[in-house]
Design an enzyme around this catalytic site. Structure first.
Site, short mmCIF file in Angstrom:
data_model
loop_
_atom_site.label_atom_id
_atom_site.label_comp_id
_atom_site.label_asym_id
_atom_site.label_seq_id
_atom_site.Cartn_x
_atom_site.Cartn_y
_atom_site.Cartn_z
CE LYS A 1 -43.58 23.47 4.18
NZ LYS A 1 -44.84 24.25 4.16
CB SER B 1 -41.43 21.25 6.98
OG SER B 1 -42.30 22.32 6.75
NE ARG C 1 -37.37 23.89 8.19
CZ ARG C 1 -38.68 23.83 8.41
NH1 ARG C 1 -39.53 24.10 7.42
NH2 ARG C 1 -39.15 23.51 9.60
#
Length: 573
Positions: free
Chosen positions: A203, A311, A303
């Site tokens: 992700k 996510s 991230r």
């Protein structure tokens, strides 16, 4: 030419709603339905094969693709057109020693490519595996992977002939109008060990990076040219021993996804693969990567862990892996009712069979007596409230916004994938820091072209391609490539609850601060949030221990450091 992404999206939606199982034909790359053996399946497969080849093939056996050129044309290729191919016969020096030595250790004789900066090797070693060598025990036949290195190629002499060129046009893939051939033709299939790996995170936008790099005329991605960034090798996270790797690396790794097309020259074409779960492998698996690819470059995208967790949860919801225990089941203990569960990707089979697996999971993790009717599947997109319950509900069933998040058997699968610092430390115990490029997903989203230039020019040492002429901005504001399916264009889901976000910031704060040793604090704080210090002081800290007194672990993949062996980490940004 590639089919439109709109048509492909419609067909994929149809596939999901019908819950059919699809595989990709290794010969033509088209979709084939395995739902049943009836005439309807045969006819539908025939229609798809003729009308929607999601993986295009070229007329000369290679994958058809949009033409990308190098910035600067032939001038940019000046350093690459002088590359040569060096044929290396398989002999005892490249084979496992019969004395029990595993090979590849420090100080041992092995093939070490001559790097001139970045990933380029000149001359490019191509190890010859001849049929007579395979039949000769004293010649060892197939070389040991522990005696090779990143970027080294293997040539199977019994395969159809493959023309090798020492120079290409600026487009790289395809016929060359200016080829000075050092080896006019060499008989055999050529496969090359990857020069770099995209190791994570799930992700974090790894599919997008693979999609862009796969269009570069000097790079060959795992599986060849595709119209999206999907596709992962999952090799080193599945191999459980040196003996297993020795027996399968040629067939299950190189030949399966790293064989060059007929129009690609091993003199100047370099391979790579991405498997986002590699970053969380156990140390013994990382050591195995180091022994096979000691000179490999590593790319890691990070991230914001709170956004990544949300996510990941929605990804599992989309994949039909998120379930909820009914609140109406009075026979269940209070700490079980209403619990949201995210199951691993190994959960297969029909809906009833999957329900039974979820029930077994709940009963084993919480010593309960749930039945099949006590759990229900949540449909995508899952609600922000379901995610809040998912991350907050403690082992005793309490959901307290003022309490720190704790990892339980039902949420640790997702939360652990945002604890980056320990994973990075494991990799740096085996690879030099200069071999690892750490990028922030949010910085990539802000300037995709600059990120790709950093990867190509600063890290890999290869010329830039003309991505700008093929790029556009999609409806969500992301820079994507024309004619390429980008996961950033998928329908989005609503934001997480603000209280959930604040709790996740407190949970991940310690790990984020540990990342300052690897990524400049200014860069992280430019895109990621940290909680207010008063909130941390009042929150009582974060407990990352499992709360399952029985030590439940659903580890289905022995090479992961966590309890979540994800099989299809294809991610979106």
């Amino acid at each position: 030419m590639h089919k439109s992404s709109t048509t492909a999206t419609v067909v994929r939606t149809m596939m999901r709603k019908k819950r059919w199982t699809w595989v990709w034909c290794g010969w033509c790359g088209s979709a084939v339905c395995h739902r049943c053996a009836g005439l309807r399946t045969v006819l539908l497969a025939a229609v798809l094969i003729t009308t929607l080849p999601l993986r295009s093939t070229g007329s000369e056996g290679g994958s058809e693709r949009t033409t990308f050129e190098l910035v600067g044309g032939q001038a940019a290729l000046a350093a690459w057109t002088t590359s040569e191919v060096e044929m290396v016969p398989t002999d005892a020096s490249l084979c496992e020693m019969s004395s029990g030595n595993n090979g590849g250790g420090e100080g041992e004789t092995r093939m070490v490519p001559r790097y001139s900066g970045g990933i380029r090797i000149s001359p490019r070693p191509v190890v010859v595996v001849a049929p007579e060598a395979k039949a000769s025990p004293e010649a060892c036949g197939v070389p040991s992977p522990f005696k090779l290195d990143a970027g080294v190629c293997i040539r199977l002499a019994e395969s159809p002939s493959l023309e090798l060129r020492s120079s290409h046009t600026a487009t790289g893939h395809g016929s060359s109008s200016n080829s000075n051939t050092s080896n006019s033709s060499i008989s055999g299939e050529v496969m090359c060990l990857p020069s770099f790996l995209i190791i994570g995170v799930m992700k974090g936008g790894t599919a997008e990076v693979q999609s862009w790099l796969g269009q570069h005329p000097l790079l060959h991605r795992w599986g060849g040219a595709w119209i999206s960034g999907s596709g992962e090798a999952h090799y080193f996270d599945k191999v459980d021993s040196d003996a297993n790797l020795q027996a399968t690396w040629l067939s299950n790794y190189l030949r399966r996804g790293l064989a060059l097309n007929a129009t690609e020259s091993p003199a100047i074409t370099y391979t790579f693969e991405k498997t986002p779960s590699y970053v969380f492998m156990r140390e013994e698996a990382i050591a195995r990567v180091r022994r096979v690819l000691p000179s490999a470059k590593l790319i890691l995208l990070l991230r914001s862990p709170a956004a990544r967790a949300y996510s990941h949860f929605q990804h599992n919801c989309f994949k039909r892996r998120v379930w909820k225990v009914s609140n109406a089941s009075a026979h269940l203990p209070a700490h079980i009712r209403g619990r949201v569960i995210s199951m691993p990707s190994t959960l297969r089979g029909k809906n009833k069979r999957r329900r039974e697996s979820v029930v077994r999971f709940v009963n084993k993790a919480f010593q309960a007596h749930a039945e099949v009717g006590d759990v229900q599947l949540l449909h995508h997109p899952c609600s922000a409230r379901d995610f809040d319950v998912f991350v907050r509900m403690q082992a005793n069933g309490a959901v307290d916004e003022s309490a720190a998040i704790t990892m339980t058997p039902t949420n640790s699968m997702v939360l652990r994938r945002g604890l980056y610092a320990a994973a990075i430390r494991r990799w740096l115990q085996h690879f030099d820091r200069s071999q690892l490029l750490i990028l922030l997903t949010e910085a990539m989203q802000a300037d995709m072209l600059a990120t790709i230039d950093t990867i190509l020019c600063d890290f890999l040492g290869i010329p830039r391609a003309d991505y700008a002429t093929h790029a556009r901005t999609n409806e969500r504001g992301f820079t994507v490539l024309e004619e390429m399916q980008s996961k950033s264009g998928k329908p989005h889901y609503g934001p997480m609850l603000l209280s959930t976000h604040h709790s996740l910031l407190r949970f991940y704060e310690e790990d984020i601060r540990e990342l300052f040793a690897y990524v400049h604090a200014h860069d992280i704080l430019k895109y990621w949030e940290l909680p207010e210090r008063s909130a941390v002081d009042g929150g009582g800290g974060n407990e990352r221990k499992e709360e399952d007194g029985e030590g439940y672990n659903d580890d289905d993949e022995g090479n992961y450091d966590d309890d979540y062996g994800e099989e299809d980490d294809d991610d979106d940004a």
